[in-house]
Design an enzyme around this catalytic site. Structure first.
Site: not given
Ligand code: 13P
Length: 251
Positions: A9-11, A95, A97, A167, A173, A213
Site C-alpha cells: 500500500n503506497w499510500k 483502511h 487511515e 491491521e 507506521g 510495521s
C-alpha cells in the site's frame, strides 16, 4: 492450501516518475516464477501507468479506495467503473487511515464493499483495533464488530473476491509490530468468526493478511504462522529491495 499474498500500500507517496522507477525496480527484483501473489496499490494518478507497466508481469494493481456511488456529483471522488475502465479490479477498502482521518464508518465501508461486489471487483478489506482496545482487552470484540458491520451482508459466494487485512492501528507506521503470537491469535479468531457465519469452506479458503510495521526482518516469522496468509505492507513497500525481501519471506 491458500496462496500467500504480499500487497504494498503506497499510500500518498511517489509521484509519476517515482512510481515508474519503483515499478521498474520491482520488475527486476521480484522473481517471475514467485508462487506468492503480489499486489501493489499506487495513488489514483499513477494507477493507469502502473497497469500499463505491469500488464505482462505477475504483479497485480489495486486502488487504495473508491466511492460507493456509481457516479454523480461527488467532487474529488473515483467510482468502481472508472477504476475498471483502466484495468483495476482490486480495491483496498476500510483502511484505518480512511476510518480515522476521513470519517469512514462501518456503514460507509459496507456500502463500498457492496458496490465492489456488484462490479465483481476484489476487495482487500482492512480492519483492526486501536491501542486502547488492546489495553482494555476489548480487541476481539472490536474486530468482530468491524467484520460483522462491514461484511456480514455479503453472500458466502462473495468471499471468493474478499481478502482480509488485519491491521492493528497501534502497529501501523509506528515500528511496533504485533508479535507473531498476537497476530496468530487474532487471525485464528477472525477465521473462527467467519466460520461461524459462513461455514468451514469459506473460512478455510479466505486469505487473512497482517499489516503493521512488517519489515524484511520480521516477515518470515509472521508469515510462518498457520493463519497468516501474507501481509499488507506500508513503509517497507516503498523500497523495492525491502518489498522484494518481504515477498521472498512469504514462501
Ligand atoms: P506500515 O507497514 O507502514 O506500518 O503500514 C501498514 C499499512 O497501513 C498498510 O496498509
Amino acid at each position: 492450501m491458500r496462496t500467500k499474498i504480499v500487497a504494498g500500500n503506497w499510500k500518498m507517496h511517489k509521484n509519476a516518475e517515482e512510481t515508474e522507477d519503483l515499478i521498474n525496480q520491482l520488475i527486476e527484483l521480484v522473481p517471475s516464477e514467485s508462487t506468492t501473489r503480489i499486489i501493489v496499490a499506487p495513488t489514483f494518478t499513477n494507477l493507469a501507468s502502473a497497469v500499463d507497466h505491469l500488464e505482462f508481469i505477475n504483479i497485480d494493481v489495486a486502488a487504495q479506495n473508491m466511492h460507493q456511488a456509481e457516479g454523480g456529483a461527488y467532487t474529488g471522488e473515483i467510482s468502481a467503473s472508472m477504476l475498471q475502465s483502466i484495468g483495476v479490479n482490486t480495491v483496498i477498502l476500510g483502511h484505518s487511515e480512511r476510518r480515522a482521518m476521513f470519517h469512514e464508518t462501518d456503514s460507509i465501508i459496507a456500502d463500498k464493499v457492496s458496490t465492489a461486489m456488484k462490479h465483481e471487483m476484489e476487495v482487500i478489506f482492512c480492519f483492526g483495533e486501536e491501542l486502547k482496545d488492546r489495553q482494555d482487552h476489548n480487541y476481539k470484540n472490536i474486530v468482530e464488530h468491524q467484520l460483522r458491520d462491514g461484511l456480514f451482508h455479503l453472500e458466502a459466494s462473495d468471499f471468493a473476491r474478499i481478502i482480509l487485512a488485519y491491521e492493528p492501528v497501534w502497529a501501523i507506521g509506528t515500528g511496533e509490530t504485533a508479535s507473531p503470537e498476537q497476530v496468530q491469535e487474532m487471525h485464528a479468531f477472525i477465521r473462527e468468526v467467519i466460520r461461524q457465519k459462513y461455514g468451514r469452506d469459506v473460512a478455510e479458503n479466505l486469505a487473512i493478511l497482517y499489516g503493521g510495521s512488517v519489515k524484511p526482518d520480521n516477515a518470515e516469522e509472521l508469515f510462518g504462522k498457520e493463519d497468516v496468509d501474507g501481509g499488507l505492507i506500508g513503509g517497507a513497500a516503498l523500497d523495492a529491495k525491502s518489498f522484494a525481501a518481504i515477498v521472498a519471506a512469504a514462501k
